[in-house]
Design a protein around this motif. Sequence first.
Motif, short mmCIF file in Angstrom:
data_model
loop_
_atom_site.label_atom_id
_atom_site.label_comp_id
_atom_site.label_asym_id
_atom_site.label_seq_id
_atom_site.Cartn_x
_atom_site.Cartn_y
_atom_site.Cartn_z
N THR A 325 0.84 -1.20 0.00
CA THR A 325 0.00 0.00 0.00
C THR A 325 0.88 1.25 0.00
O THR A 325 0.65 2.19 -0.77
CB THR A 325 -0.93 0.00 1.23
OG1 THR A 325 -1.74 -1.17 1.21
CG2 THR A 325 -1.80 1.25 1.24
N LYS A 326 1.88 1.24 0.87
CA LYS A 326 2.79 2.39 0.93
C LYS A 326 3.76 2.39 -0.25
O LYS A 326 4.19 3.45 -0.72
CB LYS A 326 3.57 2.36 2.24
CG LYS A 326 2.74 2.67 3.47
CD LYS A 326 3.58 2.93 4.70
CE LYS A 326 4.36 1.72 5.16
NZ LYS A 326 5.08 1.99 6.44
N PHE A 327 4.15 1.19 -0.68
CA PHE A 327 5.12 1.07 -1.77
C PHE A 327 4.52 0.17 -2.87
O PHE A 327 4.85 -1.01 -2.97
CB PHE A 327 6.43 0.48 -1.26
CG PHE A 327 7.16 1.36 -0.29
CD1 PHE A 327 7.98 2.40 -0.74
CD2 PHE A 327 7.02 1.18 1.09
CE1 PHE A 327 8.64 3.22 0.15
CE2 PHE A 327 7.68 1.99 1.99
CZ PHE A 327 8.49 3.02 1.52
N PRO A 328 3.62 0.73 -3.66
CA PRO A 328 2.98 -0.09 -4.72
C PRO A 328 3.97 -0.57 -5.77
O PRO A 328 3.74 -1.58 -6.43
CB PRO A 328 1.93 0.85 -5.32
CG PRO A 328 2.38 2.22 -4.95
CD PRO A 328 3.09 2.10 -3.64
N ASP A 329 5.08 0.15 -5.89
CA ASP A 329 6.10 -0.22 -6.88
C ASP A 329 7.48 -0.03 -6.25
O ASP A 329 8.18 0.95 -6.53
CB ASP A 329 5.96 0.65 -8.13
CG ASP A 329 7.00 0.33 -9.20
OD1 ASP A 329 7.61 -0.76 -9.13
OD2 ASP A 329 7.22 1.18 -10.08
N PRO A 330 7.91 -0.96 -5.38
CA PRO A 330 9.21 -0.80 -4.72
C PRO A 330 10.35 -0.63 -5.71
O PRO A 330 11.25 0.19 -5.50
CB PRO A 330 9.36 -2.09 -3.91
CG PRO A 330 7.98 -2.60 -3.71
CD PRO A 330 7.22 -2.19 -4.94
N ALA A 331 10.33 -1.40 -6.79
CA ALA A 331 11.41 -1.28 -7.78
C ALA A 331 11.44 0.12 -8.38
O ALA A 331 12.52 0.68 -8.64
CB ALA A 331 11.24 -2.33 -8.87
N GLY A 332 10.26 0.72 -8.56
CA GLY A 332 10.20 2.08 -9.08
C GLY A 332 10.76 3.09 -8.10
O GLY A 332 11.46 4.05 -8.49
N THR A 333 10.44 2.91 -6.83
CA THR A 333 10.99 3.80 -5.79
C THR A 333 12.51 3.69 -5.76
O THR A 333 13.23 4.72 -5.70
CB THR A 333 10.42 3.43 -4.41
OG1 THR A 333 9.00 3.48 -4.46
CG2 THR A 333 10.93 4.39 -3.35
N LEU A 334 13.01 2.46 -5.80
CA LEU A 334 14.46 2.26 -5.78
C LEU A 334 15.10 2.86 -7.03
O LEU A 334 16.18 3.47 -6.95
CB LEU A 334 14.75 0.77 -5.68
CG LEU A 334 14.29 0.09 -4.39
CD1 LEU A 334 14.31 -1.43 -4.54
CD2 LEU A 334 15.17 0.51 -3.21
N ALA A 335 14.44 2.72 -8.16
CA ALA A 335 14.98 3.29 -9.40
C ALA A 335 15.06 4.80 -9.33
O ALA A 335 16.01 5.42 -9.83
CB ALA A 335 14.13 2.85 -10.59
N ALA A 336 14.05 5.43 -8.71
CA ALA A 336 14.06 6.89 -8.57
C ALA A 336 15.23 7.35 -7.70
O ALA A 336 15.87 8.37 -7.99
CB ALA A 336 12.74 7.37 -7.98
#
Length: 796
Positions: A325-336
């Motif tokens: 819910t907080k991190f719907p796309d962890p890989a996207g957050t890490l990529a950013a």
Amino acid sequence: MKLLARADAVREIPHGVEVETDHGARLRVVLAGPDLAHVSLVRREGFRLDRTWTIAPNGLEPPDEGRARDALDGFAPPATHVRDEDGVVTLSGGDIAVAIRANPLHLAFHRDGESAPFASDRPSGAYMLSRRTSAFVHHMARRPSERHYGLGDKAGSVDRTGRRFRLEAVDPCGYDAETSDPLYKVAPILICDDRETGVAYGILYDNLAAADLDLGATIDNYHAPFRSYRAEDGDLDYWVVLGPSVLDVARKVDKLVGGQALPPKWALGFGLTSMSIADAPDADARIREIIADFARHDLPCDTFHFGSGYTLHGGRRHTFRWNETKFPDPAGTLAALHEAGLRTITNIKPCLLDDHPDYGPAAQAGILVKDGDGADAPPAVSLFWDGPGAHLDFTNPDGVAWWRSRMRERLLAIGVDTVWNDNNEYEIWDEDARCAGFGKPFDLSLARPLQPLLMTRASFREQQEIAPGRRPYAITRAGGPGIGRYGQSWTGDNTTAWKTLRWNIAQGLSMGLSAMGNTGHDVGGFLGPEPTPELLVRFTEMCSLWPRMVMNSWKSSGITTLPWMYPEVIPQMREALRLRYRLMPYLYTAMWRAALDGTPAVKPLFTRFPRDPLVAERDDLFLLGDDLLVAPVLAEGQTRRAVPLPAGTAWIDFHTGANFEGGREVEIEAPLGRLPVLVREGAMIPLSCQLGRIDPARETWRGLRVHPGMERVSEAVLYEDDGETADWRGDGSCRILLTMCVDGDSLILEANRVGAFRPAFDALEIEIAGGRGFREIVLNGQPADPSAPLLLAVDA
């Protein structure tokens, strides 16, 4: 307990002797090196734990199942000689002789050829064993002229004399940095320095069971002054390390337990985390906002650490499970984060809460610490942070494999760079808790700090396997001797207070003397009130020149400690952070040397100036490397700092160039944002202008500030590589050997490169500090124009 009095039936063993004593026990003394004695007491029943994971001589890592206590692999034992005269058995070889006496049994350790011992057991009774339990005690004589250092992660003064310590690990969140005991890590490493004889030696107790070490707190009319090591369980197995100096002992102990891992260069950059960021319901948005804030405020940062809130599920933390819910796309957050140039680090914990989806399968597989013996024994359930749970058993190969697979699939594979091993003190107080022991089960209480050591090793090895050409980087809050060979630690969940600022220095210095020198402090304080603007800046200054620099907080108010939380002091915060980046080449070289020979990057002044009374007791300032004296401001409202300067050399203010003679205390100007740093005369300090982020591939400029003195010749080494090569000892490295010669009004500088690696710069831009002018300047044998930019080539 029963006193051991006899010492008879002496027989020679490889490189040592074994004597029979009372109650069927045998005392073994072996000379493992010219300056290294190993003493072990074997009960009638044998060792309680016949293996060790602490000892790793010359980087020879222990096998997974542990190293036999009497193994000599990796050592270079000297030729030994045994003689028996008048009932005294003497073992000699190399620089050490050990005399064994009876009635009661006690040992004396001598330097070769000297009649007076440099260390000795208490003659009135040294060794005692319990016949009802597995407890034991070792008493040694204590001289009034001896000072005591080491013990790793401990509060209070660096000099431990006269105090008593608990050798056990807990989670003391918000501890008092002056008085709390115990803390997170266990380091039964003691360095004794005799101020009268000038001889230093170390004692390493290779036992990870709970114990107490008394360094003179107990006075007993029936005995001369003594110190004692009293353990509840385990084996009396200790190493005596001959110096001669405190720094020599620290280096040799570091070598004995496996040395220090060289971190990737980016790991030395400033990092940010906070419990409240990842705990927040809008954590992903907050993280992306923080990325923009660093750029907006022109502040440097290299790492973002995800607090454990990214694993929150129904208010409980589930290791390896992202909250979608907080991190719907962890890989996207890490990529950013990666796109912004930040490395990513995730918090992991060794306990599976009882509602974790993996708890049942892990219990069924038998990979958790067990409550009793046998394949059917249930997990040892204990209270953890968010509720009851059971800990993974890192002495179970199946458990290690399971852990590494989760780390790889759920973290590293989606873009996490490394992990932060947290809350791993293994506070399982059930007396029936058992470890798999790699096929030979043993009580957890025998080696509780072993679990975080092996947890960190698993993190280290997984990175090695995935990227064998890169240096791994692992972080651990807990552990015992040997954690340095796998990664970094820190002084834990400190408190936001001026007092913490002062005593965290001493805490970190003690870790450096105890083979745990890759350390630092939570910038601004973890628990407690929000820092005031002044305290935040001074905390940042103090932390800016330690190996680890991460801002971490958890405030009951919910406010996150951030570098820009007070707009009025952002310029001062920027200066404090940029100082670290400006001196990064010097810090990185100090870390390389720590990995190379065990010299702690940060150390007390008395280690370099051992007989200077001005600095003999000082632990409120420190040396970085050999040439920078760092004296943080530690009290509210102060804008000047009194600094004791060791005698025998002059010192130059890094910021102003002002010169000061040594052998006296001076007042240094310290406006908010300026950390007092003094440079030893004769030093050559490499500088960087890469002040936003560490990127060796783009670092095309390197400065060298020289501080000419009256010395005719001085030398230094600058270490360079690509920042993360695993081949840092070989072709992946570059050492620039620097020489400065002062001959009247001539200055001669030379740089010679050794190693195949080519840094992105090909010359050092020379700055002459201290206001001294020279009629003639010679660079690599060629006259230079003193009025023009001075470039010292390193590519020749």
